[in-house]
Motif scaffolding. Structure first.
Motif, PDB file in Angstrom:
ATOM      1  N   LEU A   1       0.830  -1.203   0.000  1.00  0.00           N
ATOM      2  CA  LEU A   1       0.000   0.000   0.000  1.00  0.00           C
ATOM      3  C   LEU A   1       0.866   1.255   0.000  1.00  0.00           C
ATOM      4  CD1 LEU A   1      -2.764  -1.012   2.576  1.00  0.00           C
ATOM      5  CD2 LEU A   1      -3.066  -0.761   0.109  1.00  0.00           C
ATOM      6  N   ALA A   2       1.916   1.241   0.821  1.00  0.00           N
ATOM      7  CA  ALA A   2       2.796   2.407   0.893  1.00  0.00           C
ATOM      8  C   ALA A   2       3.473   2.668  -0.443  1.00  0.00           C
ATOM      9  CB  ALA A   2       3.841   2.198   1.997  1.00  0.00           C
ATOM     10  N   HIS A   3       3.904   1.601  -1.121  1.00  0.00           N
ATOM     11  CA  HIS A   3       4.568   1.774  -2.411  1.00  0.00           C
ATOM     12  C   HIS A   3       3.570   2.228  -3.475  1.00  0.00           C
ATOM     13  CE1 HIS A   3       6.967   0.802  -6.013  1.00  0.00           C
ATOM     14  NE2 HIS A   3       8.007   0.996  -5.222  1.00  0.00           N
ATOM     15  N   MET A   4       2.382   1.649  -3.471  1.00  0.00           N
ATOM     16  CA  MET A   4       1.366   2.050  -4.447  1.00  0.00           C
ATOM     17  C   MET A   4       0.995   3.519  -4.279  1.00  0.00           C
ATOM     18  SD  MET A   4      -1.202  -1.215  -4.975  1.00  0.00           S
ATOM     19  CE  MET A   4      -1.757  -1.256  -3.282  1.00  0.00           C
ATOM     20  N   ALA A   5       1.040   4.014  -3.049  1.00  0.00           N
ATOM     21  CA  ALA A   5       0.681   5.406  -2.792  1.00  0.00           C
ATOM     22  C   ALA A   5       1.641   6.383  -3.463  1.00  0.00           C
ATOM     23  CB  ALA A   5       0.629   5.671  -1.290  1.00  0.00           C
ATOM     24  N   THR A   6       2.809   5.905  -3.890  1.00  0.00           N
ATOM     25  CA  THR A   6       3.783   6.767  -4.573  1.00  0.00           C
ATOM     26  C   THR A   6       3.611   6.760  -6.085  1.00  0.00           C
ATOM     27  OG1 THR A   6       5.490   5.048  -4.862  1.00  0.00           O
ATOM     28  CG2 THR A   6       5.436   6.196  -2.736  1.00  0.00           C
ATOM     29  N   GLN A   7       2.640   6.013  -6.592  1.00  0.00           N
ATOM     30  CA  GLN A   7       2.530   5.768  -8.033  1.00  0.00           C
ATOM     31  C   GLN A   7       1.520   6.653  -8.756  1.00  0.00           C
ATOM     32  OE1 GLN A   7       4.512   3.336  -9.733  1.00  0.00           O
ATOM     33  NE2 GLN A   7       5.599   3.533  -7.795  1.00  0.00           N
ATOM     34  N   ALA A   8       0.955   7.653  -8.086  1.00  0.00           N
ATOM     35  CA  ALA A   8      -0.027   8.554  -8.712  1.00  0.00           C
ATOM     36  C   ALA A   8      -1.144   7.762  -9.390  1.00  0.00           C
ATOM     37  CB  ALA A   8       0.656   9.488  -9.708  1.00  0.00           C
ATOM     38  N   LEU A   9      -1.746   6.857  -8.641  1.00  0.00           N
ATOM     39  CA  LEU A   9      -2.730   5.931  -9.190  1.00  0.00           C
ATOM     40  C   LEU A   9      -4.101   6.575  -9.337  1.00  0.00           C
ATOM     41  CD1 LEU A   9      -1.864   2.758  -7.079  1.00  0.00           C
ATOM     42  CD2 LEU A   9      -1.288   3.162  -9.480  1.00  0.00           C
ATOM     43  N   ASP A  10      -4.822   6.120 -10.363  1.00  0.00           N
ATOM     44  CA  ASP A  10      -6.233   6.453 -10.493  1.00  0.00           C
ATOM     45  C   ASP A  10      -7.110   5.470  -9.732  1.00  0.00           C
ATOM     46  OD1 ASP A  10      -6.145   8.725 -12.456  1.00  0.00           O
ATOM     47  OD2 ASP A  10      -5.126   7.198 -13.639  1.00  0.00           O
ATOM     48  N   GLY A  11      -6.635   4.247  -9.584  1.00  0.00           N
ATOM     49  CA  GLY A  11      -7.409   3.244  -8.869  1.00  0.00           C
ATOM     50  C   GLY A  11      -6.601   2.006  -8.588  1.00  0.00           C
ATOM     51  N   VAL A  12      -7.084   1.216  -7.635  1.00  0.00           N
ATOM     52  CA  VAL A  12      -6.497  -0.077  -7.280  1.00  0.00           C
ATOM     53  C   VAL A  12      -7.577  -1.132  -7.414  1.00  0.00           C
ATOM     54  CG1 VAL A  12      -5.535  -1.477  -5.406  1.00  0.00           C
ATOM     55  CG2 VAL A  12      -4.787   0.894  -5.696  1.00  0.00           C
ATOM     56  N   ILE A  13      -7.226  -2.267  -8.012  1.00  0.00           N
ATOM     57  CA  ILE A  13      -8.131  -3.409  -8.078  1.00  0.00           C
ATOM     58  C   ILE A  13      -7.574  -4.502  -7.177  1.00  0.00           C
ATOM     59  CG2 ILE A  13      -9.084  -5.226  -9.556  1.00  0.00           C
ATOM     60  CD1 ILE A  13      -8.985  -3.168 -11.851  1.00  0.00           C
ATOM     61  N   PHE A  14      -8.359  -4.881  -6.165  1.00  0.00           N
ATOM     62  CA  PHE A  14      -7.967  -5.995  -5.304  1.00  0.00           C
ATOM     63  C   PHE A  14      -8.549  -7.272  -5.882  1.00  0.00           C
ATOM     64  CE2 PHE A  14      -8.807  -8.933  -1.802  1.00  0.00           C
ATOM     65  CZ  PHE A  14      -7.484  -9.200  -1.465  1.00  0.00           C
ATOM     66  N   GLY A  15      -7.676  -8.258  -6.135  1.00  0.00           N
ATOM     67  CA  GLY A  15      -8.059  -9.432  -6.901  1.00  0.00           C
ATOM     68  C   GLY A  15      -8.523 -10.642  -6.128  1.00  0.00           C
ATOM     69  N   GLY A  16      -8.843 -10.486  -4.832  1.00  0.00           N
ATOM     70  CA  GLY A  16      -9.436 -11.592  -4.097  1.00  0.00           C
ATOM     71  C   GLY A  16      -8.509 -12.286  -3.126  1.00  0.00           C
ATOM     72  N   ASP A  17      -9.100 -13.153  -2.302  1.00  0.00           N
ATOM     73  CA  ASP A  17      -8.455 -13.812  -1.164  1.00  0.00           C
ATOM     74  C   ASP A  17      -7.931 -12.778  -0.169  1.00  0.00           C
ATOM     75  OD1 ASP A  17      -9.170 -16.275  -2.070  1.00  0.00           O
ATOM     76  OD2 ASP A  17      -7.141 -17.053  -2.292  1.00  0.00           O
ATOM     77  N   LEU A  18      -8.873 -11.971   0.304  1.00  0.00           N
ATOM     78  CA  LEU A  18      -8.570 -11.019   1.366  1.00  0.00           C
ATOM     79  C   LEU A  18      -8.215 -11.741   2.648  1.00  0.00           C
ATOM     80  CD1 LEU A  18     -10.693  -7.913   2.325  1.00  0.00           C
ATOM     81  CD2 LEU A  18     -10.030  -9.564   4.049  1.00  0.00           C
ATOM     82  N   THR A  19      -8.984 -12.766   2.984  1.00  0.00           N
ATOM     83  CA  THR A  19      -8.896 -13.388   4.302  1.00  0.00           C
ATOM     84  C   THR A  19      -8.260 -14.771   4.246  1.00  0.00           C
ATOM     85  OG1 THR A  19     -10.166 -14.035   6.259  1.00  0.00           O
ATOM     86  CG2 THR A  19     -11.222 -14.366   4.114  1.00  0.00           C
ATOM     87  N   GLN A  20      -7.567 -15.111   5.328  1.00  0.00           N
ATOM     88  CA  GLN A  20      -7.076 -16.473   5.506  1.00  0.00           C
ATOM     89  C   GLN A  20      -7.871 -17.213   6.581  1.00  0.00           C
ATOM     90  OE1 GLN A  20      -5.190 -18.396   3.794  1.00  0.00           O
ATOM     91  NE2 GLN A  20      -5.236 -20.099   5.247  1.00  0.00           N
ATOM     92  N   ASP A  21      -8.257 -16.491   7.651  1.00  0.00           N
ATOM     93  CA  ASP A  21      -8.980 -17.155   8.746  1.00  0.00           C
ATOM     94  C   ASP A  21     -10.493 -17.009   8.634  1.00  0.00           C
ATOM     95  OD1 ASP A  21      -9.434 -14.541   9.490  1.00  0.00           O
ATOM     96  OD2 ASP A  21      -8.333 -14.643  11.375  1.00  0.00           O
TER      97      ASP A  21
END
Length: 261
Positions: free
Chosen positions: A46-66
């Motif tokens: 997240l910290a590195h992506m915040a330096t990339q001047a992004l228009d958006g982020v797509i989270f591709g799944g498997d958020l959780t393990q438990d």
């Protein structure tokens, strides 16, 4: 309400998008997945992506393990505490519950599955099936086909499961009707590529003339081309997209960003 019925619109022909996937968080921020603190890896990404001047982020799944709701709350907390300011979109993985993802949506975490810019569209597909393997339902395939023909814009497709075998352990849990989905995408004539997670490493394949790319995990990677399930801590990773869409052409450049753990 249909999966693609609430589009998110950008008034631009150029997009900088990040694809991050498979963070496998726990309720406890200190817990580890195969010896990796997944929350720490996700924070680094997240910290590195915040330096990339992004228009958006797509989270591709498997958020959780438990599979706890607290792990979803941690996902939301880490995003909101980060320096990332762009919207974060999501699609479900085999570990996820769509209802829980919906509960944490609002504000920066956006539930739209159809992202529209000038001359380019991104579709986020639901490949979660009744087992760890993927399955796109017949009704959802119809939705996808309808959305593809509603405009002549170039489309980029995102899903969780790999639609093609990777000659590895996780092929036992791949998208079981992957060829059916891929044929719909190719036959539409306006899809520039499909991008997925699930396999915890970087791959590039082709189906007919369609490019199929896997994005590595933010958590832990799985050894490539191995019949055994072998884990490797290579540090967090995500994929960048540099999209320049014009009426005459669409340029999509992509690269994987590896961060040392």
């Amino acid at each position: 309400m249909g999966w693609f019925n609430e589009p998110y619109k950008f008034n631009t022909s150029s997009l900088r998008i990040a694809h991050i996937t498979d963070c496998h968080l726990f309720a406890d921020k200190a817990d580890e997945y195969f010896g990796v603190n997944t929350a720490s890896h996700f924070e680094q990404a997240l910290a590195h992506m915040a330096t990339q001047a992004l228009d958006g982020v797509i989270f591709g799944g498997d958020l959780t393990q438990d599979h706890s709701f607290e792990s979803y709350l941690l996902f939301s907390e880490l995003i909101h505490k980060s320096a990332l300011t762009c919207p974060v979109f999501w699609l479900p993985g085999n570990h996820d519950e769509t209802a829980m993802l919906s509960r944490i949506s609002g504000g920066q975490i956006n539930s739209a599955k159809h992202i529209v810019a000038n001359e380019i569209e991104l579709l986020l597909i639901n490949s979660k099936g009744p087992t760890p393997a993927g399955w796109v339902s017949g009704a959802h395939l119809d939705e996808i086909a309808d959305c593809l023909v509603q405009s002549s814009n170039d489309k980029l497709i995102f899903c969780h499961h790999n639609p093609l075998p990777i000659n590895g352990y996780l092929d036992k849990h791949m998208l079981e009707n992957g060829p059916q989905l891929l044929n719909i995408l190719v036959n539409s004539g306006n899809v520039s590529g499909l991008f997925h997670g699930h396999v915890h490493n970087e791959y590039e394949q082709s189906y007919r003339d369609l490019k199929v790319y896997a994005t590595p995990a933010s958590s832990v990677q799985f050894k490539k081309y191995s019949a055994q399930w072998l884990q490797q801590n290579c540090g967090p990773a995500y994929r960048m997209f540099y999209i320049d869409a014009q009426k005459a052409r669409t340029s999509v450049k992509t690269e994987v960003i590896w961060l040392n753990g």
